[in-house]
Design a protein around this motif. Sequence first.
Motif, PDB file in Angstrom:
ATOM      1  N   GLY A   1       1.043  -1.115   0.107  1.00 55.43           N
ATOM      2  CA  GLY A   1      -0.066   0.072  -0.098  1.00 55.43           C
ATOM      3  C   GLY A   1       1.011   1.421   0.012  1.00 55.43           C
ATOM      4  N   LEU A   2       2.079   1.289   0.571  1.00 58.39           N
ATOM      5  CA  LEU A   2       2.917   2.509   0.769  1.00 58.39           C
ATOM      6  C   LEU A   2       3.627   2.629  -0.567  1.00 58.39           C
ATOM      7  CD1 LEU A   2       5.076   1.593   4.054  1.00 58.39           C
ATOM      8  CD2 LEU A   2       3.486   3.431   3.420  1.00 58.39           C
ATOM      9  N   LEU A   3       3.579   1.526  -1.505  1.00 60.86           N
ATOM     10  CA  LEU A   3       4.223   1.952  -2.844  1.00 60.86           C
ATOM     11  C   LEU A   3       3.113   2.912  -3.697  1.00 60.86           C
ATOM     12  CD1 LEU A   3       5.295  -1.511  -4.083  1.00 60.86           C
ATOM     13  CD2 LEU A   3       6.507   0.200  -3.018  1.00 60.86           C
ATOM     14  N   TYR A   4       1.759   2.638  -3.611  1.00 57.12           N
ATOM     15  CA  TYR A   4       0.762   3.180  -4.176  1.00 57.12           C
ATOM     16  C   TYR A   4       0.550   4.607  -3.479  1.00 57.12           C
ATOM     17  CZ  TYR A   4      -0.013  -1.001  -6.708  1.00 57.12           C
ATOM     18  OH  TYR A   4       0.167  -2.306  -7.728  1.00 57.12           O
TER      19      TYR A   4
ATOM     20  N   CYS B   1      -5.746   9.127  -2.451  1.00 59.52           N
ATOM     21  CA  CYS B   1      -4.574   9.444  -3.674  1.00 59.52           C
ATOM     22  C   CYS B   1      -4.289   8.064  -4.243  1.00 59.52           C
ATOM     23  CB  CYS B   1      -3.481  10.082  -3.305  1.00 59.52           C
ATOM     24  SG  CYS B   1      -3.714  11.961  -2.835  1.00 59.52           S
ATOM     25  N   ALA B   2      -3.785   7.046  -3.186  1.00 59.80           N
ATOM     26  CA  ALA B   2      -3.353   5.802  -3.564  1.00 59.80           C
ATOM     27  C   ALA B   2      -4.149   4.951  -4.346  1.00 59.80           C
ATOM     28  CB  ALA B   2      -2.822   5.067  -2.331  1.00 59.80           C
ATOM     29  N   SER B   3      -5.455   4.943  -3.845  1.00 52.73           N
ATOM     30  CA  SER B   3      -6.521   4.137  -4.389  1.00 52.73           C
ATOM     31  C   SER B   3      -6.819   4.666  -5.747  1.00 52.73           C
ATOM     32  CB  SER B   3      -7.757   4.084  -3.539  1.00 52.73           C
ATOM     33  OG  SER B   3      -8.930   3.548  -3.971  1.00 52.73           O
ATOM     34  N   ARG B   4      -6.794   5.877  -5.988  1.00 59.05           N
ATOM     35  CA  ARG B   4      -7.013   6.486  -7.218  1.00 59.05           C
ATOM     36  C   ARG B   4      -5.717   6.289  -8.345  1.00 59.05           C
ATOM     37  NH1 ARG B   4      -9.024  12.690  -6.310  1.00 59.05           N
ATOM     38  NH2 ARG B   4      -8.685  12.776  -8.557  1.00 59.05           N
ATOM     39  N   VAL B   5      -4.790   6.241  -7.798  1.00 62.17           N
ATOM     40  CA  VAL B   5      -3.584   5.817  -8.868  1.00 62.17           C
ATOM     41  C   VAL B   5      -3.639   4.394  -9.092  1.00 62.17           C
ATOM     42  CG1 VAL B   5      -2.332   8.055  -8.675  1.00 62.17           C
ATOM     43  CG2 VAL B   5      -1.895   5.704  -7.183  1.00 62.17           C
TER      44      VAL B   5
END
Length: 218
Positions: A35-38, A83-87
């Motif tokens: 999750g940290l990558l995203y 932001c992570a979930s969107r990218v």
Amino acid sequence: MTGFVIAVDGPAASGKGTVSSMLGRLYDYPVLDTGLLYRAVGVAVQSAGGNLDDAEQAAKAAAALNLNDLEDPALRTREAGECASRVAVHGPVRQALLDFQRRFAAREPGAVIDGRDIGTVIAPDAPAKLFVTATPQVRAHRRWLQLHKQDAAITYDDVLADIRVRDERDSGRAASPLVRADDAVLLDTSEMTIDQAADAARRIVEAARGRWEQSQPG
Ligand code: DC
């Protein structure tokens, strides 16, 4: 002999991070929270004033990511999760992060990796797979307990709404959606304390390890 890979998937705030850290300590394996990558990609796009919904921009940010720098506390915020979930919906972003995750999974003598598509896409042959979940209400309550320390104005209802939006986006996307792998063991932590969840996870993984050891040549 290949390493003993432990794949831990599940939705936001299901307890998969806690379970993964415990398993990493138990076996003395490195742990990757994907999750940290995203989150890092999302935050990079956002802070450069870019558009999170533009696959090309987000994929460029993913390719340029410094993967050694995932400690930034800014990655842990509610906004970073969104932001992570969107990218993460963009196939090219997932592709750019694939090699790093697969190389991590190949580490000897084993590794723990948590995310959304570990047991299905990153390490489909992992000998131990867990799908950790809990009701949206329980997950929202857990996440709220963490987040309101950073921002006292955040309400439980805000967090529940975020969780529902994220669940829908993460499960509904075309590229590597959040789904339980057929061979992942379901661990519903809704009614469990942290210790109970950790204990249940340990038992599932120990059983998988017994089978895996028997299957190893020599
Ligand atoms: O686990 P987390 O809350 O830190 O993940 C943030 C977002 O990143 C999550 O909403 C979806 C995305 N993600 C993903 O698509 N695939 C992964 N393996 C890990 C996270």
